[in-house]
Design a protein around this motif. Sequence first.
Motif, mmCIF file in Angstrom:
data_model
loop_
_atom_site.group_PDB
_atom_site.id
_atom_site.type_symbol
_atom_site.label_atom_id
_atom_site.label_comp_id
_atom_site.label_asym_id
_atom_site.label_seq_id
_atom_site.Cartn_x
_atom_site.Cartn_y
_atom_site.Cartn_z
ATOM 1 N N HIS A 148 0.834 -1.206 0.000
ATOM 2 C CA HIS A 148 0.000 0.000 0.000
ATOM 3 C C HIS A 148 0.871 1.261 0.000
ATOM 4 C CE1 HIS A 148 -3.404 2.615 0.822
ATOM 5 N NE2 HIS A 148 -2.709 3.149 1.818
ATOM 6 N N ARG A 149 1.912 1.242 0.835
ATOM 7 C CA ARG A 149 2.767 2.427 0.907
ATOM 8 C C ARG A 149 3.624 2.576 -0.350
ATOM 9 N NH1 ARG A 149 7.086 4.250 5.616
ATOM 10 N NH2 ARG A 149 7.539 6.294 4.688
ATOM 11 N N VAL A 150 4.075 1.451 -0.924
ATOM 12 C CA VAL A 150 4.819 1.518 -2.187
ATOM 13 C C VAL A 150 3.951 2.160 -3.264
ATOM 14 C CG1 VAL A 150 5.894 0.179 -4.039
ATOM 15 C CG2 VAL A 150 6.313 -0.457 -1.654
ATOM 16 N N ALA A 151 2.690 1.721 -3.331
ATOM 17 C CA ALA A 151 1.762 2.279 -4.323
ATOM 18 C C ALA A 151 1.593 3.777 -4.134
ATOM 19 C CB ALA A 151 0.411 1.566 -4.219
ATOM 20 N N ARG A 152 1.509 4.194 -2.881
ATOM 21 C CA ARG A 152 1.345 5.622 -2.593
ATOM 22 C C ARG A 152 2.596 6.404 -2.987
ATOM 23 N NH1 ARG A 152 -0.107 6.798 3.423
ATOM 24 N NH2 ARG A 152 2.137 6.465 3.656
ATOM 25 N N GLU A 153 3.775 5.853 -2.684
ATOM 26 C CA GLU A 153 5.024 6.532 -3.017
ATOM 27 C C GLU A 153 5.200 6.696 -4.519
ATOM 28 O OE1 GLU A 153 7.648 7.773 -1.192
ATOM 29 O OE2 GLU A 153 6.463 7.567 0.641
ATOM 30 N N LEU A 154 4.825 5.641 -5.280
ATOM 31 C CA LEU A 154 5.032 5.658 -6.730
ATOM 32 C C LEU A 154 3.816 6.179 -7.490
ATOM 33 C CD1 LEU A 154 6.908 2.250 -7.214
ATOM 34 C CD2 LEU A 154 7.875 4.546 -6.949
ATOM 35 N N MET A 155 2.743 6.452 -6.736
ATOM 36 C CA MET A 155 1.502 6.972 -7.330
ATOM 37 C C MET A 155 0.951 6.033 -8.397
ATOM 38 S SD MET A 155 2.231 11.104 -7.419
ATOM 39 C CE MET A 155 3.775 10.950 -8.332
#
Length: 213
Positions: free
Chosen positions: A169-176
């Motif tokens: 979830h956080r990876v997705a948020r970081e990479l948009m």
Amino acid sequence: MRVLIVDDHPLFRAGLRGALDTAGDIRVVAEAETAGEVPDAVAAHRPDVVLMDIALPDVSGIEATRVLAGRAPDVPVLMLTMSADDDSLLHALSAGARGYLVKGAGRDAVLHAVRTVAEGGAVFGPEIAGRVAALLSGARRSGAAPVLPMLTAREREVLDLVARGFNNHRVARELMVAEKTVRNHVGHIFDKLQVSTRAEAVARARDAGLGVD
């Protein structure tokens, strides 16, 4: 000149063997379908040139080239692949490949490339040659050698964040990007690194210098 063909497509290998064997000074001495078969095939048949595809079923032909360069540095590798992107080209050269041709090159071009590499030269297809100097110059300016070259640039970004302890979830948020996209990237990373757990992937990433400040 003795040639080892490394490609997982039997029809392509057969056609390539036919083209090479018609040349009086070139003989195909062995074929391999996977990267894992390459070291034993080289030891058993002592080729003068290895013709290597990048997309192999176990690990990347780039990683196979890197391993071979360490074990048998006197055996040159000529990449013959569908991958014409800059990332694959740069990683292949960094791994030690002495030439790079895109599949679809004519018989004469392949024969010329095999002879040139066997004699100690380097050769690139016409669609590749113009980009080589700029790519290598850019890599030197960046000051960073490519790591885990079997991964795409985006997969390395994802792995770097995973190694920093980020969940999907956080990876997705970081990479948009969508979380499903991240899950797909993680699955591809696992396949390419031949690992089955996140901890194993993180260990490989840390060994390669990813996931650290």
